[in-house]
Motif scaffolding. Structure first.
Motif, PDB file in Angstrom:
ATOM      1  N   LYS A 340      -3.960 -16.258  26.087  1.00  0.00           N
ATOM      2  CA  LYS A 340      -4.654 -15.403  25.133  1.00  0.00           C
ATOM      3  C   LYS A 340      -5.513 -16.259  24.222  1.00  0.00           C
ATOM      4  O   LYS A 340      -5.236 -17.438  24.021  1.00  0.00           O
ATOM      5  N   PHE A 341      -6.522 -15.626  23.641  1.00  0.00           N
ATOM      6  CA  PHE A 341      -7.409 -16.366  22.765  1.00  0.00           C
ATOM      7  C   PHE A 341      -7.006 -16.137  21.307  1.00  0.00           C
ATOM      8  O   PHE A 341      -7.700 -15.476  20.549  1.00  0.00           O
ATOM      9  N   ASN A 342      -5.845 -16.629  20.953  1.00  0.00           N
ATOM     10  CA  ASN A 342      -5.489 -16.609  19.530  1.00  0.00           C
ATOM     11  C   ASN A 342      -4.687 -17.863  19.182  1.00  0.00           C
ATOM     12  O   ASN A 342      -4.206 -18.577  20.058  1.00  0.00           O
ATOM     13  N   GLN A 343      -4.516 -18.097  17.890  1.00  0.00           N
ATOM     14  CA  GLN A 343      -4.026 -19.392  17.433  1.00  0.00           C
ATOM     15  C   GLN A 343      -2.586 -19.675  17.871  1.00  0.00           C
ATOM     16  O   GLN A 343      -2.284 -20.779  18.302  1.00  0.00           O
ATOM     17  N   LEU A 344      -1.716 -18.657  17.783  1.00  0.00           N
ATOM     18  CA  LEU A 344      -0.335 -18.920  18.173  1.00  0.00           C
ATOM     19  C   LEU A 344      -0.217 -19.134  19.676  1.00  0.00           C
ATOM     20  O   LEU A 344       0.607 -19.924  20.140  1.00  0.00           O
ATOM     21  N   ALA A 345      -1.085 -18.447  20.427  1.00  0.00           N
ATOM     22  CA  ALA A 345      -1.103 -18.668  21.872  1.00  0.00           C
ATOM     23  C   ALA A 345      -1.539 -20.106  22.171  1.00  0.00           C
ATOM     24  O   ALA A 345      -1.017 -20.744  23.086  1.00  0.00           O
ATOM     25  N   PHE A 346      -2.471 -20.605  21.370  1.00  0.00           N
ATOM     26  CA  PHE A 346      -2.903 -22.006  21.533  1.00  0.00           C
ATOM     27  C   PHE A 346      -1.712 -22.948  21.340  1.00  0.00           C
ATOM     28  O   PHE A 346      -1.484 -23.867  22.115  1.00  0.00           O
ATOM     29  N   ARG A 347      -0.959 -22.663  20.271  1.00  0.00           N
ATOM     30  CA  ARG A 347       0.176 -23.537  19.965  1.00  0.00           C
ATOM     31  C   ARG A 347       1.196 -23.502  21.112  1.00  0.00           C
ATOM     32  O   ARG A 347       1.771 -24.522  21.473  1.00  0.00           O
ATOM     33  N   LYS A 348       1.370 -22.296  21.662  1.00  0.00           N
ATOM     34  CA  LYS A 348       2.305 -22.126  22.760  1.00  0.00           C
ATOM     35  C   LYS A 348       1.821 -22.895  23.996  1.00  0.00           C
ATOM     36  O   LYS A 348       2.603 -23.559  24.683  1.00  0.00           O
ATOM     37  N   ALA A 349       0.522 -22.792  24.247  1.00  0.00           N
ATOM     38  CA  ALA A 349      -0.049 -23.509  25.384  1.00  0.00           C
ATOM     39  C   ALA A 349       0.174 -25.003  25.234  1.00  0.00           C
ATOM     40  O   ALA A 349       0.505 -25.705  26.201  1.00  0.00           O
ATOM     41  N   ILE A 350       0.029 -25.506  24.016  1.00  0.00           N
ATOM     42  CA  ILE A 350       0.223 -26.937  23.781  1.00  0.00           C
ATOM     43  C   ILE A 350       1.666 -27.327  24.070  1.00  0.00           C
ATOM     44  O   ILE A 350       1.932 -28.344  24.713  1.00  0.00           O
ATOM     45  N   ALA A 351       2.599 -26.483  23.614  1.00  0.00           N
ATOM     46  CA  ALA A 351       4.002 -26.756  23.910  1.00  0.00           C
ATOM     47  C   ALA A 351       4.211 -26.804  25.426  1.00  0.00           C
ATOM     48  O   ALA A 351       5.019 -27.574  25.927  1.00  0.00           O
ATOM     49  N   GLY A 352       3.416 -25.992  26.142  1.00  0.00           N
ATOM     50  CA  GLY A 352       3.528 -25.950  27.596  1.00  0.00           C
ATOM     51  C   GLY A 352       3.127 -27.248  28.272  1.00  0.00           C
ATOM     52  O   GLY A 352       3.775 -27.671  29.221  1.00  0.00           O
ATOM     53  N   PHE A 353       2.066 -27.873  27.810  1.00  0.00           N
ATOM     54  CA  PHE A 353       1.663 -29.117  28.498  1.00  0.00           C
ATOM     55  C   PHE A 353       2.112 -30.382  27.770  1.00  0.00           C
ATOM     56  O   PHE A 353       1.862 -31.487  28.219  1.00  0.00           O
ATOM     57  N   SER A 354       2.766 -30.218  26.629  1.00  0.00           N
ATOM     58  CA  SER A 354       3.293 -31.376  25.904  1.00  0.00           C
ATOM     59  C   SER A 354       4.292 -32.122  26.790  1.00  0.00           C
ATOM     60  O   SER A 354       5.162 -31.510  27.402  1.00  0.00           O
ATOM     61  N   GLY A 355       4.117 -33.437  26.863  1.00  0.00           N
ATOM     62  CA  GLY A 355       5.025 -34.222  27.693  1.00  0.00           C
ATOM     63  C   GLY A 355       4.554 -34.348  29.120  1.00  0.00           C
ATOM     64  O   GLY A 355       5.109 -35.121  29.892  1.00  0.00           O
ATOM     65  N   LYS A 356       3.500 -33.578  29.490  1.00  0.00           N
ATOM     66  CA  LYS A 356       2.984 -33.663  30.862  1.00  0.00           C
ATOM     67  C   LYS A 356       1.572 -34.219  30.896  1.00  0.00           C
ATOM     68  O   LYS A 356       1.137 -34.750  31.904  1.00  0.00           O
ATOM     69  N   ALA A 357       0.857 -34.045  29.817  1.00  0.00           N
ATOM     70  CA  ALA A 357      -0.544 -34.495  29.814  1.00  0.00           C
ATOM     71  C   ALA A 357      -0.615 -35.983  29.505  1.00  0.00           C
ATOM     72  O   ALA A 357      -0.004 -36.467  28.550  1.00  0.00           O
TER      73      ALA A 357
END
Lengths: 409, 295, 308
Positions: A340-357
C-alpha cells in the motif's frame, strides 16, 4: 514590498497546487522525496556530501524512468524537494514542517547527523510520516512507541566500538588511553568502549572528555604520554581528529596504537589535512568506499557506484555520498515492496526486507525501534605502501585481510 | 606536567594575543566591535593555503603578502563603511550588526568559491624548512612550529609597539583613541589615521590566520564566529581598547586553557568565560587598563 | 492624552496580532514557521525591554532562553510538572539567572554586552558538560517526546507573545518607562532627579529575562528533542538583536516588524534560492545598516507618523 507579496502569493499558489495533487487517490505523477541539507555552518561539509549522494540516486532512478511503486504497479519518477537549513536547528524545524505540511512529500529524509535530525523526530511522529534517518545515530530517537523512524546508514553510535573493544581484548593490549569530545556521538562511543574494556579487565589509564571545539591537543598528548599507555583512542568530530593527528605528528610522540574515528569515513579529507605520515599505522573504523562491498542484492556494488558517481559528479565518492545513495536504495526497496502507498505500510515493508537487503553499505537490518543493527564497523589499520597508504582490515577475523602491525614501528 | 602546561600555555597565549590584537585595535580607535574579526582570520588562513598549494609558498613568505593585501583591504573597507556609521545615532551598536552582515557575506563568498572544506598546510612544514622537528625548553619538548609562531607573534607585537610609540602616525592614533573629538579639533586627519589603524587591525587578524594552522588546526569557512568570541574574551582579559594589553589577555587565556586541559579537561571551555566575568566585574577596564571609564 | 491613545493603539495591535496568529494556521499550515515567528517576536520584545528602554545590549540574551528551556525540561523530567507549569518554571529559572547576573548591570556599553555574552557561554558550557550528565544529560540532549504537543504549545507561545507585548506597552506608556528612558539618556541626572537607578533597571532586566525564559520553556516543549547547542546557539542572540534594530528600538511595533520582515525573508530565500541564502542575508543587513540605520520605523517617524 511588491515583490515580496508576489512571492507569498506565488508560494501560496504553489502549495495549493501541489497539495491538490497529493490529495488525489490515483497514482501520483511524482514520488516526492523531501529532505534538508546545510550549505553553511558546522554541518555543511558532511551534509552536502550526503545530499549529493541522494541526488545521485534520484538522478539514476529517473534515468531509468523512475522508481517502481508496487502499490500502483508502475514506475513513477522521483522529484526531490530540498531546502537549506544552514546547520540551524530552528530553521530545520520550520523547513521539515514545510516539507510535511506544505509540500506534502511522500518520503521524508533527515539531514545529516544527530543534531539536525533531532528536531525531525517528533515532527515525523506527530504527522505520522516515516522519517528516513540517514546518519542521525542519537540513542534518544529510537523508542518503542514511535514507528515513524528508520536509521539507514550507520549503527547507533553506542554500538560503534564493539569490534574495536574485541580487537583490543584479543590482541591483549593493556593500558589504554581514551580521550573523547563531549558530544552525544563521541561520548556514547567512549562509554561503550570504557565499559567493555573494564569488564574484560583491561587497564584504562586515561579517560577524559574535552570540549567538542578543541583544536589543540598538544598538552593533552603530553599528559597522555605521561601515563605511558600502549594504545590511544581518540573519539572526535573530523576537526578534532585532524587537530589530534596533526599535533601528534608535530609533537614527535610515539604510541604503539593510535585510533581515530574519521580517517575511515573521510579518508581524502583527513589525508589532505594531516598527510600520509600522520596516518601511517593508525587505526580507524573503515566504511565504504574503503570497505569494498561488491556482492550486493540491492543497488550497485561499490565498484560500479564509484564509476557511475564519478560520471555524475566528476568526483570520487566518499562515505557520506554513499550514505546518501544508500538511503535512496532503502527508499527504492520500500516502494518496490510496499503493498500500500502509506507510511505505516512503508514501515512494514522495511521490516519485511530488514536483514535480507545487502547494499554497498553492508547489511541493512533494523530492530523494532528502527535503529540500525545490521551494519557493523570493523577495525582497520593504514600501512604505508609506496607514496601512499594501504588499508588492512585487522578485525574481526571473518573480514581480516592482514595481521595488525602492532606495536607501530 | 605543570611546567609543560605553563611553558606551552605561554606560547599558545602569545598566539592568542595576536588573535585578539586586531579586534582590540579597531575597538580602541573606533569604539566599534568588529564582529567579522574571526572571518578575517579565516581569510588569512585561506590565503595561506591557496598560496601554498598553487605556488608552494611557505607561510613565512605569506606573512608579508597577507599584511599588504589586508592592510589595503582594511583601509578601503574603512572608507566604505565607517564614516557613514559614525554619523548615525549609535555607532557602537550599529557597527555591531553591520559587521555581522559583513561576516555573513565573507563566509558565503568563501563557500561559493572554495567550497565548504577543512583545509590545512602540513603541520611539519617548518620542521622540513629548518630540518628539526622539535625543540626543548627547560626539559620540555615542543614542536618546532610553536617556536616559529611564538617568534612571529613577538615580532608582530614589537612592530605594533613601535608603530604606536615611535611614529607620528602612532601618536595620532593614540590621540584618537584617547578622544576622537579632541583629535579632530587639534588638526589630526582622523579619517586617514583611523583607516590605517583599521587596516592594521585587519592585517593583524589575517596574520593570526596565516599562523593558525600550527596552533588551532585546520581552517574552514565557518570558523570565524568562535574565534570572534574568543577574541572578545582575550581583549577584555587584557585591556579593552589598549592593543598591547591584548598580549596579557592572550597569555592569561593560553596558560589557563593549558592548565585546564591538564587538570580538568572537560571544563576547559568554561574557565575563560568565568575568568572574564570575574575580571570584568572587579576591574572592567581590563587588567592593564587605566581606570578612566566611569562605570 | 498621548499616553492613553498609545495604550489603546498598543492593545489594539496586540489584539490584532493574537487574532492573526489564531487564524493564520488555517490558511498557512506550516505552523513551525508561525511558531518560530512568534518566538522571535516575543524574544525581540523581551530584548527590547532591556535594550530599547535602558540601552543595555544583552549580547548573551540566548543564555536566558537556554536557561528557560532547560529549567522547563528538568521540571518535566525530574519533578513531573505538567508542561504548562514547566513553561512557567522556565521563566522563573531564567529570571533567577537574571538576578545572579544583576551585577553585570554595573558595566556599561560594550563591557556589558561582552560580559553578558561570556555569561551565556559559561552557562552553555556548564549545561553541556559531561560531568553533569545525571542532571542536565550533558551533551546527550533532552527528549520530551512523551509530552510533545505542537497544538497546545502553539497557543501557549501566542500568549507569551501577547504578554511580552503588553509588558512593552505598559513600559512605554508609564512613568516607569519614562524613568527608564531618563536613565538611558543620562544616568547621573536621572539619579539626581530621585530615580532609583539600580532598582528600575534591575526590574527591566528581570522582566526581560523572564520573557526569554518563558519563550525557552515553550520552545523546549514545542521541539521536544533538543541539544544544548540548539538552545544556547549564539545565532539566536544575533538574530534577535538584528531584528530589533531593523524594526526600531524602544517601540512596540518595531521588533514585531523587524522579526516579521527579516525572519520571513530568511525563510523564503532559504526555500527559493538556497545557494545564495547567506550572501543575500548578509548583504541585506549591510545595506540596511548603512542606509536605514535607525530602523524601518524611522522612515515613518520622519514623515510624522507616530508608531506605538
Amino acid at each position: 514590498m511588491r515583490k515580496f507579496s508576489a512571492l507569498i502569493v506565488f508560494l501560496f499558489l504553489f502549495v495549493v497546487g501541489f497539495s491538490g495533487i497529493a490529495m488525489s487517490k490515483e497514482a501520483p505523477k511524482y514520488i516526492k522525496v523531501g529532505t534538508l541539507y546545510a550549505s553553511s555552518g558546522p554541518f555543511a561539509k558532511p551534509s552536502t556530501a550526503e545530499f549529493k549522494g541522494l541526488n545521485f540516486w534520484v538522478h539514476y532512478v529517473n534515468s531509468k524512468g523512475g522508481v517502481y511503486v508496487k502499490a500502483f504497479h508502475k514506475r513513477i519518477p522521483v522529484k526531490l524537494v530540498a531546502y537549506d537549513d544552514q546547520s540551524s536547528t530552528a530553521t530545520a524545524t520550520t523547513l521539515y514542517n514545510q516539507l510535511i505540511t506544505q509540500d506534502h512529500v511522500n518520503i521524508l529524509v533527515a539531514d545529516f547527523g544527530s543534531v539536525l535530525t533531532s528536531v525531525a523526530v517528533p515532527l515525523a511522529k506527530v504527522h505520522k510520516i516515516l522519517l528516513f534517518d540517514v546518519t542521525g545515530t542519537g540513542s534518544k530517537f529510537f523508542t518503542p512507541d514511535n514507528p515513524y523512524i528508520v536509521l539507514c546508514s550507520l549503527p547507533t553510535s553506542g554500538r560503534w566500538p564493539y569490534t574495536l573493544a574485541d580487537f583490543i581484548i584479543s590482541e591483549k593490549i593493556n593500558r589504554i588511553a581514551i580521550v573523547y569530545s563531549s558530544n552525544d556521538f563521541d561520548q556514547s562511543q567512549a562509554v561503550t568502549l570504557h565499559n567493555k574494556l573494564k569488564k574484560a579487565g583491561v587497564d584504562i589509564v586515561y579517560y577524559h572528555a574535552v570540549p567538542s571545539n578543541t583544536s589543540n591537543y598538544s598538552i593533552i598528548l603530553h599528559n597522555i604520554k605521561a601515563k605511558n599507555p600502549n594504545a590511544v583512542i581518540e573519539f572526535g568530530y573530523p576537526n578534532n581528529d585532524i587537530a589530534f593527528l596533526q599535533n601528534l605528528e608535530s609533537s614527535g610522540l610515539k604510541f604503539n596504537m593510535v585510533f581515530t574515528v574519521f580517517p575511515g569515513q573521510l579518508f581524502k579529507l583527513l589525508k589532505a589535512n594531516v598527510g600520509v605520515k600522520a596516518l601511517s599505522y593508525g587505526y580507524t573504523y573503515p566504511t565504504p568506499p574503503l570497505l569494498r562491498y561488491n556482492k550486493v542484492n540491492l543497488g550497485m556494488g561499490i565498484d560500479k557506484f564509484e564509476k557511475e558517481f564519478e560520471k555524475y559528479s566528476g568526483k570520487t565518492p566518499n562515505f557520506l555520498n554513499i550514505a546518501g545513495y544508500n538511503v535512496g536504495l532503502i527508499i527504492q526497496k520500500t516502494l518496490e515492496t510496499s503493498k500500500k502507498f502509506n507510511q505505516l505500510a512503508f514501515r512494514k515493508a522495511i521490516a519485511g526486507f530488514s536483514g535480507k537487503a545487502f547494499t554497498l553499505d553492508g547489511l541493512f537490518k533494523v530492530n523494532k525501534e528502527g535503529a540500525q543493527i545490521g551494519e557493523m564497523l570493523p577495525v582497520a589499520q593504514f600501512v604505508p605502501r609506496g607514496q601512499g597508504l594501504k588499508m588492512n582490515i585487522v578485525y574481526p577475523p571473518s573480514m581480516k585481510t592482514a595481521k595488525a602491525v602492532y606495536p607501530a614501528p | 606536567m605543570l611546567s609543560y602546561a605553563l611553558i606551552g600555555g605561554i606560547m599558545y597565549g602569545l598566539y592568542f594575543g595576536l588573535v585578539g590584537m586586531g579586534l582590540n585595535l579597531i575597538f580602541g580607535v573606533m569604539r566599534m566591535i568588529n564582529l567579522a574579526h574571526g572571518d578575517f582570520i579565516m581569510l588569512g588562513a585561506f590565503l595561506t593555503y591557496w598560496l601554498y598549494y598553487l605556488f608552494g609558498f611557505n607561510p613565512l613568505i605569506v606573512i608579508p603578502i597577507s599584511i599588504v593585501v589586508f592592510l589595503v583591504f582594511g583601509f578601503l573597507m574603512y572608507y566604505v563603511f565607517v564614516p557613514k556609521l559614525l554619523h548615525s545615532k549609535d555607532p557602537e551598536m550599529l557597527s555591531f550588526i553591520l559587521f555581522f552582515g559583513v561576516s555573513q557575506v565573507i563566509e558565503a563568498i568563501i563557500i561559493l568559491f572554495f567550497g565548504n572544506n577543512q583545509i590545512s598546510v602540513p603541520s611539519t612544514i617548518f620542521a622540513k624548512l629548518f630540518n628539526v622537528s622539535t625543540f626543548t625548553l627547560f626539559g620540555n619538548t615542543f614542536p618546532i612550529s610553536w617556536l616559529v609562531v611564538s617568534v612571529a607573534c613577538i615580532v608582530a607585537f614589537v612592530l605594533i609597539y613601535v608603530y604606536f610609540f615611535y611614529t607620528k602616525l602612532g601618536y595620532a592614533t593614540r590621540a584618537i583613541m584617547a578622544n576622537r573629538h579632541e583629535a579632530l579639533v587639534s588638526g589630526i586627519d582622523v579619517n586617514k589615521v583611523s583607516a590605517i589603524a583599521f587596516g592594521v587591525g585587519i592585517a593583524a587578524a589575517s596574520l593570526a590566520g596565516v599562523m593558525g594552522f600550527f596552533m588551532i588546526g585546520a581552517a574552514f569557512p565557518s570558523m570565524g564566529t568562535d574565534l570572534t568570541t574568543i577574541s572578545f574574551t582575550i581583549i577584555v582579559l587584557g585591556a579593552l581598547g589598549n592593543p598591547l594589553g591584548t598580549v596579557i589577555g592572550g597569555l592569561i587565556y593560553g596558560v589557563a586553557i593549558m592548565l585546564m586541559q591538564t587538570y580538568f579537561s572537560s571544563w576547559t571551555n568554561v574557565l575563560p568565560y568565568l575568568l572574564l566575568i570575574f575580571v570584568i566585574l572587579i576591574k572592567p577596564e581590563g587588567l592593564l587598563g587605566k581606570a578612566v571609564r566611569n562605570v | 492624552m498621548y499616553r492613553k491613545k498609545g495604550i489603546i493603539y498598543g492593545l489594539g495591535i496586540t489584539l490584532l496580532v493574537i487574532v492573526l496568529f489564531i487564524f493564520l494556521p488555517n490558511i498557512y499550515n506550516n505552523t513551525s514557521f508561525l511558531f518560530n515567528l512568534m518566538l522571535y517576536m516575543a524574544l525581540a520584545e523581551g530584548l527590547n525591554i532591556i535594550y530599547g528602554f535602558t540601552g543595555y545590549l544583552p549580547f548573551g540574551y540566548v543564555g536566558f532562553f537556554g536557561a528557560g528551556a532547560y529549567s522547563a525540561a528538568l521540571a518535566i523530567l525530574f519533578l513531573h510538572f505538567p508542561p504548562l507549569i514547566a513553561v512557567l518554571v522556565g521563566g522563573i529559572g531564567a529570571f533567577l539567572i537574571g538576578i545572579i547576573f544583576i551585577p553585570l548591570l554595573k558595566l556599561s556599553g560594550a563591557y556589558f554586552a561582552i560580559a553578558n555574552l561570556a555569561a551565556s557561554q559559561a552557562l552553555y558550557y556548564i549545561v553541556a558538560n559531561p560531568n553533569l550528565e545525571k542532571i542536565t544529560q550533558g551533551p546527550y540532549g533532552i527528549s520530551l517526546a512523551n509530552i510533545y504537543n505542537p497544538q497546545v504549545s502553539y497557543y501557549v507561545m501566542l500568549s507569551i507573545l501577547a504578554f511580552s507585548m503588553v509588558t512593552v506597552i505598559f513600559i512605554r506608556f508609564s512613568d516607569y518607562g519614562l524613568a527608564l528612558l531618563s536613565i538611558k539618556e543620562d544616568r547621573v541626572s536621572a539619579s539626581l532627579a530621585g530615580i532609583n537607578v539600580p532598582r528600575e533597571r534591575s526590574i527591566a532586566w528581570g522582566l526581560s529575562s523572564f520573557i526569554a525564559g518563558l519563550s525557552g520553556g515553550v520552545y523546549a516543549w514545542y521541539v521536544a528533542v533538543f541539544y544544548p547547542t540548539t538552545v544556547f546557539s549564539l545565532e539566536i542572540s544575533v538574530f534577535v538583536i538584528v531584528f530589533v534594530l531593523f524594526g526600531g528600538i524602544g517601540t512596540l511595533v518595531g521588533p514585531l516588524i523587524g522579526s516579521l520582515v527579516l525572519y520571513s525573508f530568511y525563510n523564503f530565500i532559504g526555500i527559493s534560492t538556497p545557494q545564495y541564502f547567506q550572501l543575500s542575508y548578509g548583504l541585506l543587513i549591510i545595506i540596511f545598516a548603512l542606509f536605514i540605520p535607525n530602523g524601518i520605523l524611522s522612515i515613518f517617524e520622519k514623515r510624522g507618523i507616530h508608531v506605538p
